[in-house]
Write an enzyme that holds these catalytic residues in place. Structure first.
Site, PDB file in Angstrom:
ATOM      1  N   HIS A   1       7.324   0.616  -4.971  1.00 29.96           N
ATOM      2  CA  HIS A   1       7.706  -0.256  -3.956  1.00 29.96           C
ATOM      3  C   HIS A   1       8.233  -0.589  -3.144  1.00 29.96           C
ATOM      4  O   HIS A   1      10.081  -0.694  -4.287  1.00 29.96           O
ATOM      5  CB  HIS A   1       6.529  -1.708  -4.609  1.00 29.96           C
ATOM      6  CG  HIS A   1       6.166  -2.341  -3.097  1.00 29.96           C
ATOM      7  ND1 HIS A   1       5.011  -2.015  -2.443  1.00 29.96           N
ATOM      8  CD2 HIS A   1       6.893  -4.278  -3.294  1.00 29.96           C
ATOM      9  CE1 HIS A   1       5.429  -3.283  -1.567  1.00 29.96           C
ATOM     10  NE2 HIS A   1       6.683  -4.700  -2.003  1.00 29.96           N
TER      11      HIS A   1
ATOM     12  N   CYS B   1       4.545   1.353   2.241  1.00 35.61           N
ATOM     13  CA  CYS B   1       5.682   0.989   1.930  1.00 35.61           C
ATOM     14  C   CYS B   1       6.728   1.090   2.451  1.00 35.61           C
ATOM     15  O   CYS B   1       7.831   0.433   2.868  1.00 35.61           O
ATOM     16  CB  CYS B   1       5.583  -0.124   0.680  1.00 35.61           C
ATOM     17  SG  CYS B   1       5.915   0.645  -0.472  1.00 35.61           S
TER      18      CYS B   1
ATOM     19  N   ASP C   1       1.075  -1.081  -0.069  1.00 37.03           N
ATOM     20  CA  ASP C   1      -0.254  -0.090   0.277  1.00 37.03           C
ATOM     21  C   ASP C   1       1.238   1.420  -0.252  1.00 37.03           C
ATOM     22  O   ASP C   1       2.326   0.833  -0.180  1.00 37.03           O
ATOM     23  CB  ASP C   1      -0.707   0.060   1.092  1.00 37.03           C
ATOM     24  CG  ASP C   1       0.038  -0.259   2.761  1.00 37.03           C
ATOM     25  OD1 ASP C   1       0.971   0.348   2.888  1.00 37.03           O
ATOM     26  OD2 ASP C   1      -1.122  -0.815   3.096  1.00 37.03           O
TER      27      ASP C   1
END
Length: 274
Positions: free
Chosen positions: A261, A51, A48
Site C-alpha cells: 500500500h 493504490c 484498493d
C-alpha cells in the site's frame, strides 16, 4: 469514499497508527521521523489494488507544469490500433469491470482512455496557481469513472513499454536490468504472459509488484522515489524506480509501510526546498 484523503501532519499520523513498543512499531516511527525531515504532511491513498497507480499519478499531476514529450506525440492515441495490428493476443486484454468485451470495441475504449489522460494532464499542467492545481487534482480523483479510466490507460502504456523492452532485448539492444527480471518470472516470460497473468489482474485481484513499479516508471518516464518504512536503517529505505534514472525525468515521492500500500507525502519543508 475518498480516493486521496485530506492532508494530515505526518508525525500525528504516525503516532495514531504506530502506538505500540514492538520492534516493528519503533522502526516505523523512526522511518516517519526521517520522512518528516523533508515533508510536513501525509495524504492517505484509498487502499484498493490501484493504490500504486493512484499515488503515482496524483503526485505526477499535482506537480505537472507541462505535458510530457511522450504524451505530445502524434501517434500516441493510435497505440491500441498499432499494437493490435501486430499482436493478436492483445484481444484478451481485460477492461475494468468489462470482462469478455470484444477487442474491436476495446481498442476504441482504450483510445478514449488515452485521450482522457492527455486531456487531463494538459489541463492540470496549464493551471498556474498551486492551490487551484491541487483543487483540480482533488476533483479529478473524486470522479471514479474518470479516475479508473486513467488507470486503464496507464496499464496499457505499461504493456506497450514491456513490448518495446522485450523486442529491444531480443534484437540485442541494451535494456535496463529490471527488464530481465520482469521476463525472468515463470508467469511473465513474454509480454503476452505479462498481460494475462499480471496486467489483467492489477486493480482486480492484485496490485503492482516491485518489478512492475519499474515498468510503471519507464512507461511514465518518471522517477518514482519511495520511502519504504519497514526498511528503515538499510540501503533500501529510499528506493528509486528506476535505480539509474534519466536526469531529465521528473521525480514523484511515495511512502509505503509494506510494499503493498502506498501513501503520499506532501508539503516539502522550507529548508529542503532551498
Amino acid at each position: 469514499k475518498l480516493s486521496v484523503s485530506p492532508e494530515m501532519d505526518i508525525m500525528e499520523y504516525c503516532r495514531r497508527e504506530w502506538r505500540g513498543n514492538t520492534p516493528a512499531a519503533k522502526r516505523m516511527r523512526k522511518g516517519y521521523e526521517a520522512v518528516a525531515q523533508k515533508f510536513a504532511s501525509i495524504r492517505r491513498i484509498r487502499g484498493d489494488n490501484y493504490c500504486a497507480f493512484r499515488a503515482t499519478l496524483f503526485q505526477a499531476l499535482s506537480q505537472a507544469t507541462q505535458l510530457p514529450r511522450w504524451l505530445q506525440s502524434e501517434d500516441f492515441t493510435m497505440l491500441p490500433e498499432n499494437l493490435l495490428s501486430k499482436y493478436d493476443w492483445i484481444k484478451q486484454w481485460q477492461l475494468r469491470q468489462k470482462p469478455g468485451k470484444r477487442m474491436g470495441e476495446i481498442s476504441d475504449e482504450i483510445k478514449e482512455y488515452l485521450i482522457l489522460l492527455r486531456k487531463k494532464w494538459k489541463n492540470i499542467s496549464e493551471i498556474k496557481g498551486p492551490l487551484e492545481k491541487q483543487e483540480a487534482c482533488d476533483k479529478l480523483f473524486k470522479n471514479e469513472e474518470e479516475e479508473y479510466s486513467l488507470y486503464e490507460a496507464l496499464k496499457f502504456l505499461m504493456l506497450n513499454t514491456a513490448i518495446e523492452l522485450y523486442n529491444a532485448d531480443k534484437s540485442g539492444r541494451r535494456v535496463p536490468v529490471f527488464s530481465w527480471l520482469l521476463f525472468a518470472r515463470d508467469t511473465s516470460s513474454n509480454p503476452c504472459q505479462l498481460m494475462h497473468n499480471h496486467l489483467n489482474h492489477i486493480g482486480h485481484s492484485g496490485g503492482l509488484e516491485q518489478v512492475e513499479m519499474f515498468l510503471l516508471a519507464y512507461a511514465l518516464q518518471y522517477t518514482i522515489q519511495v520511502y519504504r518504512l519497514y526498511k528503515y536503517n538499510t540501503d533500501e529505505f529510499i528506493t528509486l524506480y528506476p535505480n539509474d534514472p534519466e536526469e531529465d525525468w521528473p521525480v514523484v515521492t511515495l511512502i509505503t509501510e509494506d510494499d503493498r500500500h502506498y501513501n503520499i507525502p506532501v508539503r516539502m519543508c522550507q529548508e529542503t526546498m532551498l
